[in-house]
Design an enzyme around this catalytic site. Structure first.
Site, short mmCIF file in Angstrom:
data_model
loop_
_atom_site.label_atom_id
_atom_site.label_comp_id
_atom_site.label_asym_id
_atom_site.label_seq_id
_atom_site.Cartn_x
_atom_site.Cartn_y
_atom_site.Cartn_z
CE LYS A 52 37.39 31.59 43.31
NZ LYS A 52 38.80 31.84 43.65
CB CYS A 71 41.94 33.82 38.28
SG CYS A 71 42.19 34.83 36.82
CG ASP A 72 40.58 28.76 42.47
OD1 ASP A 72 40.14 29.51 43.36
OD2 ASP A 72 41.12 27.67 42.69
CB SER A 73 46.15 29.65 41.84
OG SER A 73 46.17 30.69 40.89
#
Length: 200
Positions: A52, A71-73
C-alpha cells in the site's frame, strides 16, 4: 514542511492520527488485499502495508516532501490470519470461533520518504480478549454491518467495544495504527514526530 500521507481508506486510522495532532493527506492505495492470501499473519500484515505504501509513494501527484504511511491489520486466531470477513455468514462464523477467547491483532506499518526513498517498516501486535457473547448478540452485531468491513470482524472503538473484555498492548494498534510505533518509524527516518503536528 513534511506532509504525512495516509495510504488507507480507514476512517478509524484517520481519526486516530487526527486525535494525535496530525492531519494527514489521504490517498487510497487501491491494492488488492487478497493477493497475498496464505502468508503467516505477521508477514501478511507487513507485506500488505508495504504494498500500500509503495503504491501511493509511486504516484507523481504527492507533495514535494512527504512521508507515506501504509498500514494493514489482521487478527491472528489459531495461527490463521483473519482480515475483513466480507459477508455476514463469515462474520458470524468468526464470532462463534472468537467468543470467550483471545486473538492477536497484527498491524503492519510501512513509512516511506518521497524525497530520499528511505523506508522504515515494522509490525505491532496487541492481544485482544473477547467476551462470551451469545448467538443473539452475534446476529445483532453482524446485522449492523460494522464487522463486515474491519479486520477480525470487530472494532474496539465502535459497537464491538462492548464485546472486548481486555487488551494487552497498544490500544491504538487495535484501531488500526500504533502511534508509538509510527513515532519510532518517523524517528528512524530522521524526522521529528512533533514537527508533524498540524498547526492552527
Amino acid at each position: 514542511m513534511t506532509v504525512l500521507v495516509l495510504a488507507s481508506a480507514s476512517p478509524a486510522r484517520l481519526a486516530t492520527l487526527r486525535n494525535a495532532g496530525l492531519d494527514p493527506l489521504v490517498i487510497v492505495s487501491g491494492v488488492d488485499e487478497s493477493q497475498l492470501d496464505g502468508l503467516p499473519p505477521t508477514e501478511l500484515a507487513l507485506q500488505l502495508a508495504e504494498l500500500k505504501c509503495a503504491a501511493v509513494a509511486a504516484r507523481d501527484d504527492l507533495p514535494e516532501s512527504a512521508l507515506v504511511l501504509g498500514c494493514d491489520s489482521v487478527l491472528e486466531l489459531d495461527g490463521e490470519a483473519l482480515g475483513k470477513p466480507g459477508d455476514p455468514d463469515e462474520a458470524e462464523r468468526r464470532w462463534r470461533a472468537m467468543r470467550g477467547r483471545s486473538g492477536v491483532l497484527r498491524t503492519g506499518h510501512c513509512l516511506r520518504e518521497t524525497t530520499g526513498g528511505r523506508v522504515a517498516a515494522a509490525t505491532a501486535s496487541t492481544t485482544v480478549h473477547f467476551a462470551h457473547v451469545s448467538d443473539e448478540e452475534i446476529k445483532a452485531y453482524v446485522a449492523t454491518g460494522e464487522p463486515l468491513y474491519v479486520a477480525g470482524a470487530f472494532t474496539v472503538d465502535g459497537l464491538g467495544g462492548a464485546f472486548v473484555t481486555g487488551i494487552e498492548g497498544d490500544h491504538h494498534n487495535v484501531v488500526g495504527v500504533s502511534l508509538p510505533l509510527v513515532r519510532d518509524l518517523v524517528g528512524e527516518l530522521g524526522h521529528s514526530w512533533t514537527s508533524l503536528w498540524s498547526r492552527p
